[in-house]
Write a protein that holds these residues in place. Structure first.
Motif, mmCIF file in Angstrom:
data_model
loop_
_atom_site.group_PDB
_atom_site.id
_atom_site.type_symbol
_atom_site.label_atom_id
_atom_site.label_comp_id
_atom_site.label_asym_id
_atom_site.label_seq_id
_atom_site.Cartn_x
_atom_site.Cartn_y
_atom_site.Cartn_z
ATOM 1 N N LEU A 89 -8.942 16.599 5.039
ATOM 2 C CA LEU A 89 -8.742 15.636 3.882
ATOM 3 C C LEU A 89 -7.069 14.663 4.584
ATOM 4 O O LEU A 89 -6.574 15.729 5.375
ATOM 5 N N ALA A 90 -7.194 13.789 4.477
ATOM 6 C CA ALA A 90 -5.584 13.041 4.537
ATOM 7 C C ALA A 90 -5.219 12.509 2.759
ATOM 8 O O ALA A 90 -5.514 12.067 2.422
ATOM 9 N N THR A 91 -4.038 12.765 3.231
ATOM 10 C CA THR A 91 -3.332 12.406 1.882
ATOM 11 C C THR A 91 -1.668 11.317 2.154
ATOM 12 O O THR A 91 -0.990 11.488 3.550
ATOM 13 N N PHE A 92 -1.733 10.410 1.229
ATOM 14 C CA PHE A 92 -0.111 9.782 1.473
ATOM 15 C C PHE A 92 -0.558 9.468 0.287
ATOM 16 O O PHE A 92 -0.900 8.696 -0.636
ATOM 17 N N THR A 93 0.997 8.596 0.070
ATOM 18 C CA THR A 93 1.493 7.532 -0.754
ATOM 19 C C THR A 93 1.407 5.727 -0.810
ATOM 20 O O THR A 93 1.457 5.691 0.316
ATOM 21 N N LEU A 94 0.974 4.890 -1.515
ATOM 22 C CA LEU A 94 0.498 3.652 -1.199
ATOM 23 C C LEU A 94 1.363 2.912 -2.350
ATOM 24 O O LEU A 94 1.768 3.685 -4.112
ATOM 25 N N ALA A 95 2.416 2.292 -2.249
ATOM 26 C CA ALA A 95 3.145 1.169 -3.254
ATOM 27 C C ALA A 95 2.922 -0.106 -3.250
ATOM 28 O O ALA A 95 2.688 -0.762 -2.309
ATOM 29 N N THR A 96 2.810 -0.328 -3.810
ATOM 30 C CA THR A 96 2.201 -1.789 -4.905
ATOM 31 C C THR A 96 3.201 -2.340 -5.560
ATOM 32 O O THR A 96 4.182 -1.670 -6.218
ATOM 33 N N THR A 97 3.945 -3.486 -4.932
ATOM 34 C CA THR A 97 5.281 -4.340 -5.944
ATOM 35 C C THR A 97 4.537 -5.151 -6.072
ATOM 36 O O THR A 97 3.964 -5.933 -5.716
ATOM 37 N N GLU A 98 4.934 -5.594 -7.552
ATOM 38 C CA GLU A 98 4.522 -7.104 -8.340
ATOM 39 C C GLU A 98 6.380 -7.671 -8.051
ATOM 40 O O GLU A 98 7.175 -6.978 -8.321
ATOM 41 N N LYS A 99 6.162 -8.965 -8.007
ATOM 42 C CA LYS A 99 7.388 -9.557 -7.999
ATOM 43 C C LYS A 99 7.840 -10.305 -9.129
ATOM 44 O O LYS A 99 6.552 -11.686 -8.691
ATOM 45 N N TRP A 100 8.408 -10.616 -9.623
ATOM 46 C CA TRP A 100 8.163 -12.573 -10.453
ATOM 47 C C TRP A 100 9.842 -12.943 -10.770
ATOM 48 O O TRP A 100 10.599 -12.670 -10.647
ATOM 49 N N LYS A 101 9.944 -14.735 -11.434
ATOM 50 C CA LYS A 101 11.081 -14.643 -12.223
ATOM 51 C C LYS A 101 11.350 -14.356 -13.682
ATOM 52 O O LYS A 101 9.797 -14.827 -14.305
ATOM 53 N N ASP A 102 12.349 -13.316 -13.996
ATOM 54 C CA ASP A 102 12.665 -13.903 -15.636
ATOM 55 C C ASP A 102 12.521 -15.402 -16.163
ATOM 56 O O ASP A 102 12.354 -15.753 -15.348
ATOM 57 N N VAL A 134 -10.721 9.105 7.466
ATOM 58 C CA VAL A 134 -9.035 10.094 7.703
ATOM 59 C C VAL A 134 -8.814 9.598 9.707
ATOM 60 O O VAL A 134 -7.633 10.212 9.738
ATOM 61 N N LYS A 135 -10.280 9.693 9.863
ATOM 62 C CA LYS A 135 -9.858 10.352 11.352
ATOM 63 C C LYS A 135 -8.963 8.981 11.757
ATOM 64 O O LYS A 135 -7.897 8.671 12.859
ATOM 65 N N VAL A 136 -9.467 7.984 11.413
ATOM 66 C CA VAL A 136 -8.456 6.355 11.104
ATOM 67 C C VAL A 136 -6.995 6.754 11.099
ATOM 68 O O VAL A 136 -6.344 5.957 10.780
ATOM 69 N N ALA A 137 -7.533 7.116 9.243
ATOM 70 C CA ALA A 137 -5.893 7.147 8.837
ATOM 71 C C ALA A 137 -5.093 8.292 9.507
ATOM 72 O O ALA A 137 -4.118 7.656 9.736
ATOM 73 N N GLU A 138 -5.257 9.304 10.041
ATOM 74 C CA GLU A 138 -4.392 9.931 11.298
ATOM 75 C C GLU A 138 -4.323 9.205 12.322
ATOM 76 O O GLU A 138 -3.383 8.916 13.348
ATOM 77 N N SER A 139 -4.891 8.325 13.136
ATOM 78 C CA SER A 139 -4.820 8.145 14.296
ATOM 79 C C SER A 139 -3.715 6.262 13.970
ATOM 80 O O SER A 139 -3.091 6.775 15.322
ATOM 81 N N TYR A 140 -4.249 6.049 13.106
ATOM 82 C CA TYR A 140 -3.586 4.696 13.487
ATOM 83 C C TYR A 140 -1.835 3.959 12.111
ATOM 84 O O TYR A 140 -1.195 3.194 12.027
ATOM 85 N N LEU A 141 -2.605 5.284 11.057
ATOM 86 C CA LEU A 141 -0.928 4.600 10.095
ATOM 87 C C LEU A 141 -0.393 5.404 10.081
ATOM 88 O O LEU A 141 -0.256 5.896 10.912
ATOM 89 N N ARG A 142 0.565 4.738 9.600
ATOM 90 C CA ARG A 142 2.102 4.992 9.519
ATOM 91 C C ARG A 142 3.196 4.324 8.562
ATOM 92 O O ARG A 142 2.366 3.762 8.205
ATOM 93 N N LYS A 143 3.578 5.442 8.124
ATOM 94 C CA LYS A 143 4.369 5.245 7.401
ATOM 95 C C LYS A 143 5.139 3.247 7.064
ATOM 96 O O LYS A 143 5.529 2.949 8.651
ATOM 97 N N GLY A 144 4.557 2.894 6.230
ATOM 98 C CA GLY A 144 5.305 0.762 6.217
ATOM 99 C C GLY A 144 4.201 0.226 6.433
ATOM 100 O O GLY A 144 3.808 -0.702 6.317
ATOM 101 N N LEU A 182 2.144 1.893 3.072
ATOM 102 C CA LEU A 182 2.542 3.591 2.780
ATOM 103 C C LEU A 182 3.821 3.769 3.220
ATOM 104 O O LEU A 182 4.756 3.787 3.495
ATOM 105 N N GLY A 183 3.426 4.911 1.879
ATOM 106 C CA GLY A 183 5.929 5.081 1.915
ATOM 107 C C GLY A 183 5.459 6.669 2.184
ATOM 108 O O GLY A 183 6.875 7.194 2.676
ATOM 109 N N MET A 184 4.902 7.163 3.355
ATOM 110 C CA MET A 184 4.778 8.389 4.422
ATOM 111 C C MET A 184 3.875 8.447 5.093
ATOM 112 O O MET A 184 2.741 7.642 4.834
ATOM 113 N N ASP A 185 4.244 8.774 6.049
ATOM 114 C CA ASP A 185 2.501 8.877 7.127
ATOM 115 C C ASP A 185 1.440 10.132 6.965
ATOM 116 O O ASP A 185 2.109 10.650 5.682
#
Length: 115
Positions: free
Chosen positions: A25-38, A60-70, A11-14
């Motif tokens: 309704l609940a909204t948040f941003t989610l970061a996905t990162t791809e890593k490799w060697k060039d 929504v209840k799960v997100a509100e109660s348990y999810l935080r940035k990171g 999560l990029g934000m609470d």
């Protein structure tokens, strides 16, 4: 037809929770990162940001109660693209919707010590 998205990311934000006439309704941003060697052996990475909207009251209840940035989560939902105008130009915003049918939200972080 199939419109299904599965992501694992942080999560990029609470979560922001809004109260509607027929639920929440609940909204948040989610970061996905791809890593490799060039080709030169140098580590590279690219992060994509995804907008997540949850309409499922239980999730929504799960997100509100348990999810935080990171928080690390697995989500399954569907893509939805909105069109809007800004300064006379058409713009598009794609988000991932978790509603009642087929929506999954799984917390992947380890349980904190003492809980």
């Amino acid at each position: 037809m199939l419109n299904q998205v599965q992501l694992i990311g942080h999560l990029g934000m609470d979560p922001e929770v809004k109260h509607l006439q027929d639920g929440k309704l609940a909204t948040f941003t989610l970061a996905t990162t791809e890593k490799w060697k060039d080709a030169n052996g140098i580590r590279q990475e690219k992060t994509e940001w995804h907008r997540i909207t949850i309409f499922n009251d239980a999730l929504v209840k799960v997100a509100e109660s348990y999810l935080r940035k990171g928080s690390k989560v697995f989500i399954q939902g569907r893509l939805s693209t909105d069109k809007y105008q800004k300064d006379g130009q058409d713009h598009y915003a794609t988000k991932i919707i978790l509603s009642n049918y087929g929506a999954i939200l799984t917390m992947l972080d380890k349980k904190p010590e003492g809980e």
